[in-house]
Design a protein around this motif. Structure first.
Motif: not given
Length: 166
Positions: A112-120
């Motif tokens: 969730a942290g990775w997705f929020a920072v790098t993908q969203v």
């Protein structure tokens, strides 16, 4: 009042948290399925067979794993159902349930942290055309990060209850 079937010694908050987990994962899975079905939820970027299989598999597997959280508050989380080969009817060892669920919670938190920072940011620009699509995308994915803390809290309640009973 809503009657939720759970073990009598399970705290009410843990029952609610366990039942919330499948509900927080459902919108993102439905969004993925709507996208591959061709509904106007996002920019359609060519749906080949691989994308369809991937999206449906991710939705089904996510929901199935989320539903397993119910085992932390239901009888089948303490004694394996008889229909299961090899372990059916046998008590579930506490750590056999706690270790994988806490590890899963940690992985979900990291994802969730990775997705929020790098993908969203890129995903919103790449996948949506209209403000309505952006709002729908965010509304469907916003509940998903709650999966990790809900799972962790329910697991800790399970561990405390099972450890106290032993």
């Amino acid at each position: 009042m809503l009657k939720i079937d759970a073990l009598p010694d399970v705290p009410r908050w843990a029952v609610v948290a366990a039942h919330a987990v499948p509900l927080v994962t459902l919108p993102s899975g439905l969004w993925r399925i709507a996208q591959i079905a061709g509904l106007p939820v996002a920019e359609q970027s060519g749906r080949d067979g691989r994308e369809v299989v991937l999206a449906v598999s991710l939705a089904v597997i996510s929901e199935a794993l989320a539903l397993l959280t119910l085992g932390l508050v239901r009888p089948w989380g303490e004694v394996a159902p008889r229909r299961l080969p090899l372990i059916g009817g046998r008590p579930v060892r506490t750590l056999a349930a706690v270790v994988p669920t806490l590890l899963g919670s940690a992985v979900l938190c990291a994802l969730a942290g990775w997705f929020a920072v790098t993908q969203v940011p890129d995903l919103i620009d790449r996948v949506t055309r209209t403000p309505a699509q952006q709002v729908l995308l965010l509304a469907c994915y916003a509940p998903l990060p709650a999966w990790a803390p809900l799972l962790a809290a329910t697991t800790i309640a399970y561990y405390r209850r099972r450890s106290a009973a032993a």
